[in-house]
Design a protein around this motif. Structure first.
Motif, PDB file in Angstrom:
ATOM      1  N   UNK A  99       0.912  -1.190  -0.018  1.00 24.27           N
ATOM      2  CA  UNK A  99      -0.122   0.112  -0.062  1.00 24.27           C
ATOM      3  C   UNK A  99       1.052   1.276  -0.018  1.00 24.27           C
ATOM      4  N   UNK A 100       2.116   1.077   0.729  1.00 24.87           N
ATOM      5  CA  UNK A 100       2.884   2.400   0.830  1.00 24.87           C
ATOM      6  C   UNK A 100       3.446   2.678  -0.813  1.00 24.87           C
ATOM      7  N   UNK A 101       3.974   1.563  -1.475  1.00 25.78           N
ATOM      8  CA  UNK A 101       4.495   1.425  -2.415  1.00 25.78           C
ATOM      9  C   UNK A 101       3.375   1.920  -3.809  1.00 25.78           C
ATOM     10  N   UNK A 102       2.061   1.677  -3.469  1.00 31.59           N
ATOM     11  CA  UNK A 102       1.171   2.250  -4.570  1.00 31.59           C
ATOM     12  C   UNK A 102       0.578   3.629  -4.157  1.00 31.59           C
ATOM     13  N   UNK A 103       1.275   4.082  -3.017  1.00 33.91           N
ATOM     14  CA  UNK A 103       0.751   5.722  -2.582  1.00 33.91           C
ATOM     15  C   UNK A 103      -0.506   5.687  -1.887  1.00 33.91           C
ATOM     16  N   UNK A 104      -0.903   4.375  -1.568  1.00 35.50           N
ATOM     17  CA  UNK A 104      -2.395   4.403  -0.670  1.00 35.50           C
ATOM     18  C   UNK A 104      -2.084   4.292   0.615  1.00 35.50           C
ATOM     19  N   UNK A 105      -0.929   4.387   1.281  1.00 30.94           N
ATOM     20  CA  UNK A 105      -0.706   4.435   2.544  1.00 30.94           C
ATOM     21  C   UNK A 105       0.674   5.235   2.774  1.00 30.94           C
ATOM     22  N   UNK A 106       1.132   5.710   4.059  1.00 30.98           N
ATOM     23  CA  UNK A 106       2.379   6.135   4.350  1.00 30.98           C
ATOM     24  C   UNK A 106       2.745   5.956   5.654  1.00 30.98           C
ATOM     25  N   UNK A 107       4.025   6.267   6.031  1.00 33.27           N
ATOM     26  CA  UNK A 107       4.610   6.027   7.486  1.00 33.27           C
ATOM     27  C   UNK A 107       4.359   7.309   8.120  1.00 33.27           C
ATOM     28  N   UNK A 108       3.854   7.011   9.630  1.00 34.16           N
ATOM     29  CA  UNK A 108       3.584   8.269  10.291  1.00 34.16           C
ATOM     30  C   UNK A 108       4.521   8.085  11.630  1.00 34.16           C
ATOM     31  N   UNK A 109       5.141   9.187  11.934  1.00 35.81           N
ATOM     32  CA  UNK A 109       6.018   9.329  13.112  1.00 35.81           C
ATOM     33  C   UNK A 109       5.691   9.993  14.161  1.00 35.81           C
ATOM     34  N   UNK A 110       4.408  10.366  14.229  1.00 35.80           N
ATOM     35  CA  UNK A 110       3.835  11.293  15.390  1.00 35.80           C
ATOM     36  C   UNK A 110       3.910  10.836  16.632  1.00 35.80           C
ATOM     37  N   UNK A 111       4.681  11.168  17.694  1.00 30.65           N
ATOM     38  CA  UNK A 111       4.526  10.533  18.982  1.00 30.65           C
ATOM     39  C   UNK A 111       3.018  10.837  19.561  1.00 30.65           C
ATOM     40  N   UNK A 112       2.737  10.027  20.724  1.00 24.81           N
ATOM     41  CA  UNK A 112       1.634   9.859  21.419  1.00 24.81           C
ATOM     42  C   UNK A 112       1.323  11.587  21.903  1.00 24.81           C
ATOM     43  N   UNK A 113       2.351  12.006  22.474  1.00 23.07           N
ATOM     44  CA  UNK A 113       2.431  13.387  23.147  1.00 23.07           C
ATOM     45  C   UNK A 113       1.874  14.355  21.893  1.00 23.07           C
ATOM     46  N   UNK A 114       2.647  14.285  20.669  1.00 28.82           N
ATOM     47  CA  UNK A 114       2.338  15.203  19.832  1.00 28.82           C
ATOM     48  C   UNK A 114       0.850  15.281  19.227  1.00 28.82           C
ATOM     49  N   UNK A 115       0.471  14.006  19.105  1.00 26.74           N
ATOM     50  CA  UNK A 115      -1.112  13.920  18.866  1.00 26.74           C
ATOM     51  C   UNK A 115      -1.987  14.548  19.859  1.00 26.74           C
ATOM     52  N   UNK A 116      -1.515  14.152  21.190  1.00 30.47           N
ATOM     53  CA  UNK A 116      -2.406  14.613  22.187  1.00 30.47           C
ATOM     54  C   UNK A 116      -2.595  16.225  22.245  1.00 30.47           C
ATOM     55  N   UNK A 117      -1.503  16.952  22.118  1.00 32.95           N
ATOM     56  CA  UNK A 117      -1.412  18.384  21.975  1.00 32.95           C
ATOM     57  C   UNK A 117      -2.446  18.566  20.748  1.00 32.95           C
ATOM     58  N   UNK A 118      -2.137  18.189  19.804  1.00 32.50           N
ATOM     59  CA  UNK A 118      -3.002  18.493  18.383  1.00 32.50           C
ATOM     60  C   UNK A 118      -4.515  18.484  18.847  1.00 32.50           C
ATOM     61  N   UNK A 119      -4.970  17.379  19.788  1.00 30.17           N
ATOM     62  CA  UNK A 119      -6.399  17.100  20.038  1.00 30.17           C
ATOM     63  C   UNK A 119      -6.647  18.147  20.790  1.00 30.17           C
ATOM     64  N   UNK A 120      -5.949  18.456  22.018  1.00 30.99           N
ATOM     65  CA  UNK A 120      -6.204  19.433  22.955  1.00 30.99           C
ATOM     66  C   UNK A 120      -6.467  20.847  22.375  1.00 30.99           C
ATOM     67  N   UNK A 121      -5.486  21.104  21.301  1.00 34.81           N
ATOM     68  CA  UNK A 121      -5.260  22.414  20.674  1.00 34.81           C
ATOM     69  C   UNK A 121      -6.796  22.656  19.648  1.00 34.81           C
ATOM     70  N   UNK A 122      -7.043  21.765  19.208  1.00 33.14           N
ATOM     71  CA  UNK A 122      -8.361  21.643  18.418  1.00 33.14           C
ATOM     72  C   UNK A 122      -9.670  21.748  19.464  1.00 33.14           C
ATOM     73  N   UNK A 123      -9.492  21.060  20.597  1.00 29.07           N
ATOM     74  CA  UNK A 123     -10.656  21.194  21.525  1.00 29.07           C
ATOM     75  C   UNK A 123     -10.702  22.419  21.870  1.00 29.07           C
ATOM     76  N   UNK A 124      -9.643  23.212  22.203  1.00 29.27           N
ATOM     77  CA  UNK A 124      -9.746  24.483  22.761  1.00 29.27           C
ATOM     78  C   UNK A 124     -10.240  25.539  21.795  1.00 29.27           C
ATOM     79  N   UNK A 125     -10.170  25.087  20.537  1.00 29.57           N
ATOM     80  CA  UNK A 125     -10.609  25.834  19.260  1.00 29.57           C
ATOM     81  C   UNK A 125     -12.151  25.691  19.104  1.00 29.57           C
ATOM     82  N   UNK A 126     -12.789  24.618  19.912  1.00 33.54           N
ATOM     83  CA  UNK A 126     -14.047  23.883  19.545  1.00 33.54           C
ATOM     84  C   UNK A 126     -13.935  23.348  18.279  1.00 33.54           C
ATOM     85  N   UNK A 127     -12.974  22.467  18.074  1.00 31.99           N
ATOM     86  CA  UNK A 127     -12.701  21.884  16.799  1.00 31.99           C
ATOM     87  C   UNK A 127     -12.658  20.340  17.223  1.00 31.99           C
ATOM     88  N   UNK A 128     -12.831  19.353  16.084  1.00 34.84           N
ATOM     89  CA  UNK A 128     -12.317  17.817  16.559  1.00 34.84           C
ATOM     90  C   UNK A 128     -11.229  17.702  15.679  1.00 34.84           C
TER      91      UNK A 128
END
Length: 525
Positions: A99-128
């Motif tokens: 799937x990566x070779x065909x362009x239908x998937x990709x590697x993601x290196x985001x840490x749990x902390x980084x994703x948590x930061x983005x979630x909270x940032x969106x929540x603070x702005x009233x977004x999901x």
């Protein structure tokens, strides 16, 4: 149906099998057998953190008890084995890489902390926060990083997941046998994780790969998987594989009709939600099962079939073969099916009447022995009279028990009901219902019962017919009310004004025991 039908039931071994899962297995089984297909059991144990020892065997035992054995599965006809996903994990990375070779998937290196930061940032702005086309180029993945950066991270041993690249601005047109045509806007879909950082696939990838490799023709599963249909459909297309036909079954609802049926509902209202009893290996907590509660497998299968499916006729009682013949996915409802505990008992009562008395006697014997032994241990000086058929407390004639069951089973729903309905066939009453005693015993009752003793004692050919003829004839000739005789006689035999026909009771317990019981009620009351 022209295609070779192959369906699978794919539970996770995380605990006992809920009856919702049994219903899913049943509909898969019925569909397979209706079309001369194959019913497959696949154990989806990719989440090793939730794996529970003994759960897989429980699933197999439950299917066997319901008379729905799988055709292919763990240790049985392993044509496309292995059938445990944990034993297939070497397969999935290859497909993720495709799937990566065909362009239908990709590697993601985001840490749990980084994703948590983005979630909270969106929540603070009233977004999901949704990880997809609108923000993936701003996050740490192989779409936003250079090839050199991606290679360096992988070689350095950085944790990564593989995500599906959900398309932007597309409309998916999906088909479901039960729910018809479904349209999905891809802009609302997130880029689901297909491969985890622990080296195991998620359900989404493993499920699609296994269904393809096992040549599954129809995916029949619960409504809770409906939100995943868009991703699964896209994965098939990304691989260039033929998509199986999908059918999503309705939820099983609480008896109130609101919300999904849970174990708590069963505990609160007093009915099981599991086919077999389950003991939690960690807490030793015991959860009730339909088998141990006295339900017949035929009853369970019959009532489960009607949770979401309707044959379109007035018929409610179906054998398994009749269900196979009548089953049609197009007659499965979209809306949730309300669970009715009383209806399950109604089905069990019906199947109780169809059981042979001999077979029921074998089930009832252990209860009888337990009850009689308990009585004996309560007082060594007890003068209880055990009926002539009870040779001793550890051996009772099974033929006698079968005859008793023939007299009482019409009023029973479970084998456990038998004792309350028949205890007087196995031991004499030691007390008499107070209200019944006042109703049955009047002036002159003693003389009436003494006359009954004489009549019973003089009957040589001791049959039900002769008992009826002699006693009823005497009542008629003496112009005594039937109630004046039959009520105290029943009280003497039973201890209460209940039970089957009095003459059947007299015949079953025998002449000597009948006389003793009448004499005892006279001396007591």
């Amino acid at each position: 149906m022209t295609k070779n039908v192959r369906v699978r039931f794919a539970p996770s071994p995380t605990g006992p099998l809920h009856i919702g899962g049994v219903r899913t297995a049943l509909f898969n089984y019925l569909f397979a057998k209706k079309h001369n297909g194959t019913f497959i059991l696949r154990i989806e144990d990719t989440d090793q953190n939730r794996y529970v020892e003994g759960a897989e065997q429980y699933i197999i035992d439950a299917l066997n008890w319901c008379n729905m054995p799988f055709d292919e599965g763990p240790n049985k006809n392993e044509k496309f084995g292995p059938y445990r996903q944990s034993e297939r994990k070497h397969l999935y990375k290859k497909y993720a890489d495709e799937l990566i070779a065909s362009g239908n998937a990709y590697y993601a290196f985001d840490t749990a902390e980084a994703l948590d930061f983005h979630r909270k940032d969106h929540e603070a702005k009233g977004k999901t926060f949704i990880y997809n086309w609108h923000n993936r180029l701003k996050l740490s993945n192989s779409l936003s990083l250079s090839a050199e950066e991606v290679k360096a991270k992988i070689e350095a041993g950085d944790d990564y997941v593989i995500r599906f690249k959900s398309p932007q601005d597309k409309t998916l047109h999906l088909k479901d046998i039960i729910r018809g045509d479904i349209k999905i806007d891809t802009n609302i879909l997130d880029d689901k994780v297909l491969f985890k950082s622990d080296g195991m696939p998620t359900y989404h990838l493993a499920n699609i790969v296994d269904d393809h490799l096992m040549e599954i023709s129809h995916v029949i599963r619960g409504e809770e998987w409906l939100p995943s249909l868009a991703l699964h459909y896209q994965l098939y297309k990304a691989f260039g594989w033929q998509t199986p036909e999908f059918a999503h079954l309705p939820l099983i609802l609480k008896p109130t009709g609101k919300g999904k049926l849970s174990k708590r509902d069963g505990d609160k209202l007093g009915f099981p939600v599991f086919p077999l009893q389950w003991t939690d290996p960690k807490t030793n907590e015991i959860s009730r099962g339909y088998k141990e509660d006295g339900y017949f497998p035929e009853a369970m299968v019959n009532f489960l079939a009607f949770l979401g499916w309707n044959p379109g006729t007035e018929q409610e009682i179906f054998s398994l073969n009749e269900l196979i013949e009548a089953f049609d996915l197009k007659k499965v409802n979209k809306s949730g099916a309300r669970f009715d505990p009383d209806k399950t008992k109604w089905f069990n009562h019906h199947y109780m009447q169809e059981q042979s008395n001999d077979g029921l006697a074998e089930l009832f014997l252990p209860i009888i022995n337990e009850k009689l032994n308990v009585v004996q241990s309560e007082s060594e000086e007890s003068h209880l009279e055990i009926s002539r058929q009870a040779q001793n407390n550890n051996h009772i004639d099974v033929n006698y028990v079968a005859m008793v069951i023939g007299l009482i089973k019409e009023r029973a729903t479970f084998v456990s009901d038998f004792w309350a309905l028949s205890h007087f066939f196995f031991r004499a009453p030691t007390a008499y219902d107070e209200k019944a005693s006042k109703k049955a015993f009047k002036d002159g009752t003693k003389a009436i019962l003494e006359e009954v003793i004489t009549i019973v004692n003089n009957i040589e050919d001791f049959t039900v017919e002769n008992l009826q003829t002699e006693i009823k004839g005497w009542i008629t000739n003496s112009e005594i009310g039937f109630g004046s005789v039959m009520m105290p006689l029943r009280l003497a035999l039973v201890g209460a004004l209940q039970g089957p026909d009095v003459f059947d009771i007299i015949f079953m317990v025998g002449k000597a025991e009948t006389l003793k019981r009448i004499e005892n009620v006279i001396s007591t009351l």
